[in-house]
Design an enzyme around this catalytic site. Structure first.
Site, PDB file in Angstrom:
ATOM      1  N   TYR A  33      47.734  11.132 -22.485  1.00 55.90           N
ATOM      2  CA  TYR A  33      48.513   9.971 -21.756  1.00 55.90           C
ATOM      3  C   TYR A  33      46.567   9.548 -21.917  1.00 55.90           C
ATOM      4  O   TYR A  33      45.650   9.843 -21.554  1.00 55.90           O
ATOM      5  CB  TYR A  33      48.420   9.004 -20.524  1.00 55.90           C
TER       6      TYR A  33
ATOM      7  N   PHE B 181      48.856   2.039 -20.532  1.00 59.83           N
ATOM      8  CA  PHE B 181      49.077   3.434 -20.531  1.00 59.83           C
ATOM      9  C   PHE B 181      48.729   3.757 -21.934  1.00 59.83           C
ATOM     10  O   PHE B 181      50.062   3.176 -22.340  1.00 59.83           O
ATOM     11  CB  PHE B 181      49.856   4.223 -19.939  1.00 59.83           C
TER      12      PHE B 181
ATOM     13  N   PHE C 260      40.463   4.471 -16.468  1.00 58.70           N
ATOM     14  CA  PHE C 260      40.969   5.348 -14.820  1.00 58.70           C
ATOM     15  C   PHE C 260      41.236   6.537 -15.013  1.00 58.70           C
ATOM     16  O   PHE C 260      40.830   7.251 -14.356  1.00 58.70           O
ATOM     17  CB  PHE C 260      41.003   3.769 -13.980  1.00 58.70           C
ATOM     18  N   ASP C 261      41.823   6.779 -15.914  1.00 60.39           N
ATOM     19  CA  ASP C 261      42.009   8.134 -16.292  1.00 60.39           C
ATOM     20  C   ASP C 261      42.305   8.906 -17.724  1.00 60.39           C
ATOM     21  O   ASP C 261      42.758   7.490 -17.816  1.00 60.39           O
ATOM     22  CB  ASP C 261      43.182   8.270 -15.492  1.00 60.39           C
TER      23      ASP C 261
ATOM     24  N   ILE D 251      54.709   6.868 -10.793  1.00 63.68           N
ATOM     25  CA  ILE D 251      54.907   5.525 -10.495  1.00 63.68           C
ATOM     26  C   ILE D 251      56.332   4.818 -11.447  1.00 63.68           C
ATOM     27  O   ILE D 251      56.230   5.494 -12.200  1.00 63.68           O
ATOM     28  CB  ILE D 251      53.210   4.800 -11.389  1.00 63.68           C
TER      29      ILE D 251
ATOM     30  N   TYR E  41      50.504   0.450  -8.879  1.00 63.09           N
ATOM     31  CA  TYR E  41      50.139   0.601  -6.953  1.00 63.09           C
ATOM     32  C   TYR E  41      50.485  -0.502  -6.505  1.00 63.09           C
ATOM     33  O   TYR E  41      49.829  -0.390  -4.828  1.00 63.09           O
ATOM     34  CB  TYR E  41      49.218   1.481  -7.584  1.00 63.09           C
TER      35      TYR E  41
END
Length: 245
Positions: A166, A237, A176-177, A194, A220
Site C-alpha cells: 500500500y 490509499f 505519509f506511509d 482503521i 484517525y
C-alpha cells in the site's frame, strides 16, 4: 501506520514521527541556549542527545499544536519550557491561573478552524475524485472504493489476516506511509486496522488493486496520527491485496 494504535506509532513505524517538525523543534531549543551540535564538546554530546530525544517525544505528544503557533509564539513556548525545566519560574501557580484559560481559548479556537478547513479539503477532494473516476463507488459509510485491477482470488472477511502492499497519501499528494517504498508487504489482522481499511479491503479479492478514499471518521478522526496525519484528514490509499491468510 494503518493500525488503530496510530497515535503511538513512532514505536511501530518511522513514517509517523513527524521528523521534520521534531528537528525544527530541536533546533529551536538549541538556538535558545545559543549553541550548536558542532560546538558541543564530546563530553557534552550525550546530554545534548538526551535533549534531542526529549524534544522528539514532546513533539509527538504535542502533535499538531506546534502548527497552531507563529514562529514568535513558538519561541515563547520554548522559552517557557526551558525556564520551567530549570525551575526558574517562581510564580507558576499564578501564571497557570491567569493565563491557562486564555491559552486554552486561543488554541481551542485555532484548532477548530484548522479542523474545519481540513475536513472541507477532504470533502472537496472526495467530490472531485468521484467526478474524475466514474467507476468509483461511495459506500453508505462514506468510503470511496475504486477498483483499478480486478482479482480472482479469495476475498477476506473481518476476521481474516491479509498481506498487502500500500501507499498512503494526504489529499495534497504527500506520502505519509508506503510499504511499496520500504520494499516489503505487510501482514496484519483486518480487524485491527482503521475502519476504512476494514471495509475497503474486505471488498477486494487476492490479486486486485484498488484505491480507497477514506474520510476522517473512518480513519484517525479529529485527533489525527503523529505528526504526519492532521486531525480531520481524508486519506487516499493505493492497495494491492496479495494474500488472505
Amino acid at each position: 501506520m494503518i493500525a488503530t494504535t496510530g497515535l503511538t506509532a513512532f514505536r511501530v513505524s518511522s513514517s509517523l514521527l513527524g521528523k521534520s517538525q521534531m528537528r525544527t523543534m530541536g533546533k529551536s531549543l538549541l538556538s535558545i541556549r545559543g549553541g550548536s551540535t558542532d560546538s558541543t564538546d564530546e563530553s557534552g554530546k550525550p546530554f545534548y542527545t538526551f535533549g534531542v530525544v526529549v524534544s522528539r517525544q514532546l513533539g509527538e505528544q504535542l502533535g499538531s499544536v506546534k502548527n497552531l503557533l507563529s514562529k514568535e509564539e513558538l519561541d515563547l513556548f520554548l522559552q517557557g519550557f526551558v525556564d520551567g525545566t530549570k525551575d526558574q519560574v517562581p510564580n507558576q501557580n499564578e501564571l497557570f491561573a491567569k493565563y491557562g484559560p486564555k491559552i486554552d481559548e486561543i488554541l481551542g479556537g485555532r484548532s477548530k478552524n484548522v479542523l474545519e478547513n481540513e475536513k472541507k479539503k477532504g470533502s472537496d477532494f472526495a467530490a472531485k475524485y468521484l467526478l474524475s473516476n466514474p467507476r468509483a463507488i461511495r459506500t453508505p459509510s462514506g468510503l470511496i472504493y475504486n477498483e483499478i485491477l480486478a482479482g480472482i482470488g479469495a476475498q477476506p472477511t473481518a476476521t481474516s489476516s491479509v498481506t498487502v502492499h500500500y501507499t498512503g497519501t494526504l489529499v495534497d499528494g504527500t506520502v505519509f506511509d508506503s510499504s511499496v517504498a520500504r520494499g516489503e508487504p505487510i501482514t496484519f489482522p483486518l480487524g485491527n486496522v482503521i475502519k476504512g481499511w476494514q471495509e475497503g479491503v474486505a471488498l477486494m479479492r487476492v490479486g486486485s488493486k484498488a484505491e480507497l478514499v477514506i474520510p476522517s471518521n473512518l480513519a484517525y478522526g479529529d485527533d489525527g496520527a503523529g505528526g504526519s496525519i492532521p486531525g480531520g484528514a481524508t486519506l487516499k490509499f493505493e492497495v494491492e491485496l496479495i494474500k488472505v491468510n
